[in-house]
Design an enzyme around this catalytic site. Structure first.
Site, PDB file in Angstrom:
ATOM      1  N   GLN A  62     -46.170  32.173  -5.721  1.00 29.80           N
ATOM      2  CA  GLN A  62     -47.610  32.384  -5.513  1.00 29.80           C
ATOM      3  C   GLN A  62     -48.386  31.135  -5.899  1.00 29.80           C
ATOM      4  O   GLN A  62     -48.081  30.482  -6.903  1.00 29.80           O
ATOM      5  CB  GLN A  62     -48.109  33.549  -6.377  1.00 29.80           C
ATOM      6  CG  GLN A  62     -47.643  34.918  -5.905  1.00 29.80           C
ATOM      7  CD  GLN A  62     -48.183  36.012  -6.808  1.00 29.80           C
ATOM      8  OE1 GLN A  62     -49.390  36.165  -6.944  1.00 29.80           O
ATOM      9  NE2 GLN A  62     -47.284  36.755  -7.429  1.00 29.80           N
TER      10      GLN A  62
HETATM   11  P1  GTP Z   1     -42.287  35.499  -5.129  1.00 32.14           P
HETATM   12  O1  GTP Z   1     -41.543  36.013  -6.312  1.00 32.14           O
HETATM   13  O2  GTP Z   1     -43.641  36.142  -4.971  1.00 32.14           O
HETATM   14  O3  GTP Z   1     -42.388  34.016  -5.089  1.00 32.14           O
HETATM   15  O4  GTP Z   1     -41.461  35.948  -3.792  1.00 32.14           O
HETATM   16  P2  GTP Z   1     -39.905  35.756  -3.504  1.00 32.14           P
HETATM   17  O5  GTP Z   1     -39.698  34.487  -2.777  1.00 32.14           O
HETATM   18  O6  GTP Z   1     -39.104  35.974  -4.733  1.00 32.14           O
HETATM   19  O7  GTP Z   1     -39.619  36.920  -2.443  1.00 32.14           O
HETATM   20  P3  GTP Z   1     -38.870  38.305  -2.717  1.00 32.14           P
HETATM   21  O8  GTP Z   1     -37.432  38.089  -2.972  1.00 32.14           O
HETATM   22  O9  GTP Z   1     -39.649  39.089  -3.703  1.00 32.14           O
HETATM   23  O10 GTP Z   1     -38.966  38.968  -1.255  1.00 32.14           O
HETATM   24  C1  GTP Z   1     -40.211  39.207  -0.616  1.00 32.14           C
HETATM   25  C2  GTP Z   1     -40.031  40.271   0.449  1.00 32.14           C
HETATM   26  O11 GTP Z   1     -39.226  39.774   1.519  1.00 32.14           O
HETATM   27  C3  GTP Z   1     -39.325  41.529  -0.056  1.00 32.14           C
HETATM   28  O12 GTP Z   1     -39.938  42.651   0.555  1.00 32.14           O
HETATM   29  C4  GTP Z   1     -37.907  41.354   0.461  1.00 32.14           C
HETATM   30  O13 GTP Z   1     -37.236  42.577   0.692  1.00 32.14           O
HETATM   31  C5  GTP Z   1     -38.153  40.643   1.773  1.00 32.14           C
HETATM   32  N1  GTP Z   1     -36.991  39.839   2.204  1.00 32.14           N
HETATM   33  C6  GTP Z   1     -36.285  38.958   1.459  1.00 32.14           C
HETATM   34  N2  GTP Z   1     -35.317  38.393   2.187  1.00 32.14           N
HETATM   35  C7  GTP Z   1     -35.403  38.922   3.423  1.00 32.14           C
HETATM   36  C8  GTP Z   1     -34.657  38.726   4.637  1.00 32.14           C
HETATM   37  O14 GTP Z   1     -33.712  37.932   4.741  1.00 32.14           O
HETATM   38  N3  GTP Z   1     -35.065  39.456   5.726  1.00 32.14           N
HETATM   39  C9  GTP Z   1     -36.097  40.330   5.659  1.00 32.14           C
HETATM   40  N4  GTP Z   1     -36.396  41.011   6.768  1.00 32.14           N
HETATM   41  N5  GTP Z   1     -36.820  40.543   4.544  1.00 32.14           N
HETATM   42  C10 GTP Z   1     -36.474  39.848   3.434  1.00 32.14           C
END
Ligand code: GTP
Ligand code: MG
Length: 171
Positions: A62
């Site tokens: 974020q």
């Molecule tokens: P921050 O902690 O806010 O920086 O985000 P992050 O990069 O850690 O993302 P996070 O792993 O929380 O995933 C964000 C959203 O994307 C979640 O709803 C996951 O289920 C979804 N997501 C993650 N990887 C994939 C993917 O390969 N395909 C799809 N369709 N959704 C995904």
């Protein structure tokens, strides 16, 4: 048994790109969580491969937390940079953050392997890893080994190939 070599990895990339989902998949199944929520600040996670013991700094992507990243650059020996391949609108923001990272004094002159995940390859609108690599101008990275893998972190696809590459760069 033999002690595995310890490696600190920074997991970076925009919010919602899938960083925490990727790291969660790499952990042993008994340590995985079912509900993944946006990371606040950062979280320290651990997983092992055949020869290495990884400590991952899973940073929040974020905007308001991205200024935390640089405080951990000195600690990191490798980088996992995650891109949401379906988020065409923010590809330019991802590139800006990557360029800022690569030009940082604590990163710039170090040989740090960078593993890119072009994540969310399952989305109908997802760009290919080749396209993502072009938009981020990865071919301009000359002083660090890098590799890009398409991945679907929800199904766990493409992650092993990336981690195998990273392990080869370090061991
Ligand atoms: P921050 O902690 O806010 O920086 O985000 P992050 O990069 O850690 O993302 P996070 O792993 O929380 O995933 C964000 C959203 O994307 C979640 O709803 C996951 O289920 C979804 N997501 C993650 N990887 C994939 C993917 O390969 N395909 C799809 N369709 N959704 C995904
Ligand atoms: Mg997260």
């Amino acid at each position: 048994g033999l002690k595995k070599k310890e490696v600190n990895v920074l997991c970076l990339g925009l919010d919602n790109s899938g960083k925490t989902t990727i790291i969660n998949q790499l952990k042993p199944s008994n340590a995985q969580t079912q509900d993944i929520v946006p990371t606040i600040g950062f979280s320290i996670e651990k997983f092992k491969t055949s020869s290495l013991s990884f400590t991952v700094f899973d940073m929040s992507g974020q905007g308001r937390y991205r200024n935390l990243w640089e405080h951990y650059y000195k600690e990191g020996q490798a980088i996992i940079f995650v891109i949401d391949s379906g988020d065409k609108l923010r590809m330019v923001v991802a590139k800006e953050e990557l360029d800022t990272l690569l030009n940082h004094p604590d990163i710039k002159h170090r040989r740090m392997p960078i593993l890119f995940f072009a994540n969310k390859m399952d989305l109908r609108e997802a760009l290919s890893s080749v396209k993502v690599s072009q938009l981020l101008c990865l071919e301009n990275i000359k002083d660090k080994p890098w590799h890009i893998c398409a991945s679907d972190a929800v199904k766990g696809e493409g992650l092993q190939e990336g981690v195998d590459w990273l392990q080869d760069q370090i061991k």
